[in-house]
Design a protein around this motif. Structure first.
Motif, PDB file in Angstrom:
ATOM      1  N   LEU A 234       0.675  -1.212   0.095  1.00 37.00           N
ATOM      2  CA  LEU A 234       0.034  -0.053   0.208  1.00 37.00           C
ATOM      3  C   LEU A 234       0.686   1.286   0.016  1.00 37.00           C
ATOM      4  O   LEU A 234       2.126   1.249   0.690  1.00 37.00           O
ATOM      5  CB  LEU A 234      -0.859   0.024   1.252  1.00 37.00           C
ATOM      6  CG  LEU A 234      -1.902  -1.338   1.524  1.00 37.00           C
ATOM      7  CD1 LEU A 234      -2.537  -1.092   2.646  1.00 37.00           C
ATOM      8  CD2 LEU A 234      -3.025  -0.956   0.385  1.00 37.00           C
ATOM      9  N   PRO A 235       0.381   2.447  -0.570  1.00 36.01           N
ATOM     10  CA  PRO A 235       1.272   3.512  -0.655  1.00 36.01           C
ATOM     11  C   PRO A 235       1.812   3.939   0.907  1.00 36.01           C
ATOM     12  O   PRO A 235       0.737   3.918   1.799  1.00 36.01           O
ATOM     13  CB  PRO A 235       0.247   4.617  -1.122  1.00 36.01           C
ATOM     14  CG  PRO A 235      -0.711   3.872  -1.945  1.00 36.01           C
ATOM     15  CD  PRO A 235      -0.682   2.685  -1.059  1.00 36.01           C
ATOM     16  N   GLY A 236       2.914   4.261   1.053  1.00 36.13           N
ATOM     17  CA  GLY A 236       3.375   4.592   2.428  1.00 36.13           C
ATOM     18  C   GLY A 236       3.617   3.416   3.395  1.00 36.13           C
ATOM     19  O   GLY A 236       4.234   3.675   4.469  1.00 36.13           O
ATOM     20  N   ALA A 237       3.299   2.163   2.988  1.00 36.13           N
ATOM     21  CA  ALA A 237       3.558   0.932   3.706  1.00 36.13           C
ATOM     22  C   ALA A 237       5.009   0.573   3.614  1.00 36.13           C
ATOM     23  O   ALA A 237       5.644   0.556   2.550  1.00 36.13           O
ATOM     24  CB  ALA A 237       2.668   0.165   3.417  1.00 36.13           C
ATOM     25  N   PRO A 238       5.447  -0.037   4.671  1.00 36.66           N
ATOM     26  CA  PRO A 238       6.772  -0.716   4.306  1.00 36.66           C
ATOM     27  C   PRO A 238       6.978  -2.248   3.299  1.00 36.66           C
ATOM     28  O   PRO A 238       5.920  -2.684   3.061  1.00 36.66           O
ATOM     29  CB  PRO A 238       7.115  -1.625   5.789  1.00 36.66           C
ATOM     30  CG  PRO A 238       6.217  -0.761   6.730  1.00 36.66           C
ATOM     31  CD  PRO A 238       4.926  -0.583   5.842  1.00 36.66           C
ATOM     32  N   ALA A 239       7.978  -2.035   2.669  1.00 37.64           N
ATOM     33  CA  ALA A 239       7.892  -3.063   1.663  1.00 37.64           C
ATOM     34  C   ALA A 239       7.797  -4.515   2.226  1.00 37.64           C
ATOM     35  O   ALA A 239       8.405  -4.912   3.098  1.00 37.64           O
ATOM     36  CB  ALA A 239       9.365  -3.087   0.799  1.00 37.64           C
TER      37      ALA A 239
ATOM     38  N   LYS B 111       5.278 -13.623   7.999  1.00 42.35           N
ATOM     39  CA  LYS B 111       4.310 -12.984   8.759  1.00 42.35           C
ATOM     40  C   LYS B 111       3.425 -12.093   8.115  1.00 42.35           C
ATOM     41  O   LYS B 111       2.221 -11.819   8.374  1.00 42.35           O
ATOM     42  CB  LYS B 111       5.171 -11.966   9.781  1.00 42.35           C
ATOM     43  CG  LYS B 111       4.124 -11.192  10.669  1.00 42.35           C
ATOM     44  CD  LYS B 111       5.130 -10.472  11.887  1.00 42.35           C
ATOM     45  CE  LYS B 111       4.175  -9.825  12.935  1.00 42.35           C
ATOM     46  NZ  LYS B 111       4.860  -8.928  13.927  1.00 42.35           N
ATOM     47  N   THR B 112       4.111 -11.427   6.875  1.00 46.48           N
ATOM     48  CA  THR B 112       3.342 -10.644   5.915  1.00 46.48           C
ATOM     49  C   THR B 112       3.874 -10.714   4.436  1.00 46.48           C
ATOM     50  O   THR B 112       5.193 -10.950   4.385  1.00 46.48           O
ATOM     51  CB  THR B 112       3.016  -9.079   6.297  1.00 46.48           C
ATOM     52  OG1 THR B 112       2.180  -8.447   5.558  1.00 46.48           O
ATOM     53  CG2 THR B 112       4.483  -8.577   6.462  1.00 46.48           C
TER      54      THR B 112
ATOM     55  N   LYS C 275      -3.487   0.784  -7.215  1.00 47.83           N
ATOM     56  CA  LYS C 275      -2.217   1.262  -6.928  1.00 47.83           C
ATOM     57  C   LYS C 275      -1.100   0.580  -8.014  1.00 47.83           C
ATOM     58  O   LYS C 275      -1.292  -0.441  -8.312  1.00 47.83           O
ATOM     59  CB  LYS C 275      -1.644   0.880  -5.337  1.00 47.83           C
ATOM     60  CG  LYS C 275      -1.906  -0.591  -5.064  1.00 47.83           C
ATOM     61  CD  LYS C 275      -1.854  -0.768  -3.566  1.00 47.83           C
ATOM     62  CE  LYS C 275      -1.753  -2.281  -3.170  1.00 47.83           C
ATOM     63  NZ  LYS C 275      -2.937  -2.827  -3.174  1.00 47.83           N
ATOM     64  N   LEU C 276       0.035   1.032  -7.819  1.00 45.31           N
ATOM     65  CA  LEU C 276       1.033   0.746  -8.652  1.00 45.31           C
ATOM     66  C   LEU C 276       1.658  -0.740  -8.063  1.00 45.31           C
ATOM     67  O   LEU C 276       1.465  -0.967  -6.739  1.00 45.31           O
ATOM     68  CB  LEU C 276       2.275   1.678  -8.807  1.00 45.31           C
ATOM     69  CG  LEU C 276       1.703   2.874  -9.329  1.00 45.31           C
ATOM     70  CD1 LEU C 276       2.964   4.068  -9.243  1.00 45.31           C
ATOM     71  CD2 LEU C 276       1.305   2.734 -10.907  1.00 45.31           C
ATOM     72  N   VAL C 277       2.234  -1.468  -8.862  1.00 44.28           N
ATOM     73  CA  VAL C 277       2.947  -2.844  -8.252  1.00 44.28           C
ATOM     74  C   VAL C 277       3.783  -2.223  -7.131  1.00 44.28           C
ATOM     75  O   VAL C 277       3.706  -2.948  -6.293  1.00 44.28           O
ATOM     76  CB  VAL C 277       3.560  -3.352  -9.368  1.00 44.28           C
ATOM     77  CG1 VAL C 277       4.324  -4.712  -8.764  1.00 44.28           C
ATOM     78  CG2 VAL C 277       2.526  -4.029 -10.362  1.00 44.28           C
ATOM     79  N   GLY C 278       4.612  -1.264  -7.110  1.00 48.06           N
ATOM     80  CA  GLY C 278       5.442  -1.062  -6.103  1.00 48.06           C
ATOM     81  C   GLY C 278       5.182   0.293  -5.348  1.00 48.06           C
ATOM     82  O   GLY C 278       5.822   1.089  -5.461  1.00 48.06           O
TER      83      GLY C 278
END
Length: 363
Positions: free
Chosen positions: A173-178, A210-211, A359-362
């Motif tokens: 998600l935008p702004g989330a950790p990779a 975990k995710t 959203k974009l892939v990355g």
């Protein structure tokens, strides 16, 4: 994309331009097969002198073969050990000849890569194994693997991640950790059962994360909803739900199966049952099941038994529509329409997590 300058220079030494060398590297690592349309899109050039010169150069040096498909166009196979040796990847299986369906899938995969060059892919089997086993400390036994029998007297070889589908780190998600993103590439001719088989091969790895995010890549959206439903049933719901709910569902489905109550096959239940048998096996579960089936054990008792096993996981599922994909083998051999060659639609990444958000892939 992890392209080292010295590897591009080594390809250039064989007589290729900078752009040609970069394209050759991407093809060698990710697909082994390509069309001139993909080369032209990569170089943003028009069909003509530039693409013809590139094709002639490959053929003259013996670095690729070309095959015409039903008069609809040509596909190139980058097979030369010289090319792969220049980038120290001469053991990649992309060099070998493959089936018709494999080629279809690789061409869709290459379009995805070319449209997402900003992502940092785990390029090789060793890169992927090192990430999961060394960085995440996951046992090799839990990675998706395939055993290849050797010649008489030689030991079998175990290979990991043999599908070679895109695997990379990116924010879900935008702004989330990779998070680690795994994927499945549908050539446009896959069946839902092939997706289920692929997902089941990764179940051992999924349970250790975990995710993570899973990306369904295809040139058609016909199976997007089915793929999402199956992924939720086979992966997302079991991993994110508390264990007691999954055990109770397993008991309910198993009892219906044991009592032969299924008149019409229910694919989702059967897939869940097969996976649950692997997850919940052993004397403990057999004893609980018999006590529950005979009424000695109530639902509240089962929930109490597993009350401390509530997982802390977040699983994302997204889809990616490869717009504009066309190749000589994208035609349905059974008489269906060929994908349109010229498409002006914008690239769209369709997200189903959360509903309605793109959203974009990355991202």
């Amino acid at each position: 994309m992890n392209i080292q300058a010295n590897q591009i220079e080594r390809i250039k030494e064989l007589g290729y331009t900078e752009a040609e060398s970069r394209f050759i590297y991407i093809v060698a690592i990710h697909s082994g097969y390509f069309t001139l349309r993909q080369f032209l899109n990569f170089t943003q050039a028009k069909r003509g002198k530039r693409s013809n010169a590139f094709a002639q150069k490959l053929m003259k040096h013996g670095h690729a073969t070309m095959r015409d498909y039903m008069g609809a166009g040509s596909i190139f196979h980058l097979f030369s050990r010289t090319i792969y040796g220049q980038i120290e990847k001469d053991n990649l299986r992309n060099r070998r000849q493959h089936s018709f369906d494999f080629i279809r899938t690789r061409l869709v995969l290459l379009d995805f890569i070319l449209n997402n060059q900003d992502l940092a892919y785990f390029e090789t089997e060793q890169d992927k194994v090192s990430y999961f086993c060394e960085q995440l400390e996951i046992s090799k036994d839990l990675l998706p693997a395939k055993v290849y029998e050797g010649a008489s007297g030689s030991r079998p070889t175990i290979r990991y991640f043999v599908d070679k589908f895109p695997l990379f780190l990116a924010p879900p998600l935008p702004g989330a950790p990779a998070v680690v993103t795994l994927s499945f590439v549908d050539s446009g001719f896959e069946t839902p059962s092939s997706f289920s088989g692929h997902v089941n091969a990764y179940q051992g790895l999924f349970r250790q994360l975990k995710t993570f995010r899973f990306l369904y890549i295809a040139p058609k959206d016909v199976h997007f909803r089915t793929a999402e439903d199956r992924f939720r049933a086979l992966v997302k719901r079991p991993l994110e739900s508390d264990v007691s709910s999954e055990v109770l569902r397993y008991f309910q489905v198993r009892r219906k199966w044991d009592n032969r109550e299924y008149v019409v096959p229910v694919t989702e239940d059967f897939e869940f049952l097969n996976d649950a048998r692997r997850r919940f096996h052993g004397s403990r579960f057999e004893s609980l099941y018999e006590s529950w089936r005979t009424g000695e054990l109530q639902e509240r008792d089962v929930r109490r038994e597993f009350s401390q096993l509530t997982p802390d996981r977040t699983v994302f599922f997204d889809t990616f529509l490869v717009n504009g994909h066309w190749s000589p083998v994208s035609e349905d051999r059974n008489g269906g329409e060929r994908c349109r060659k010229d498409t002006d639609h914008q690239q769209v990444h369709r997200s189903v997590h959360p509903d309605g958000e793109r959203k974009l892939v990355g991202a």
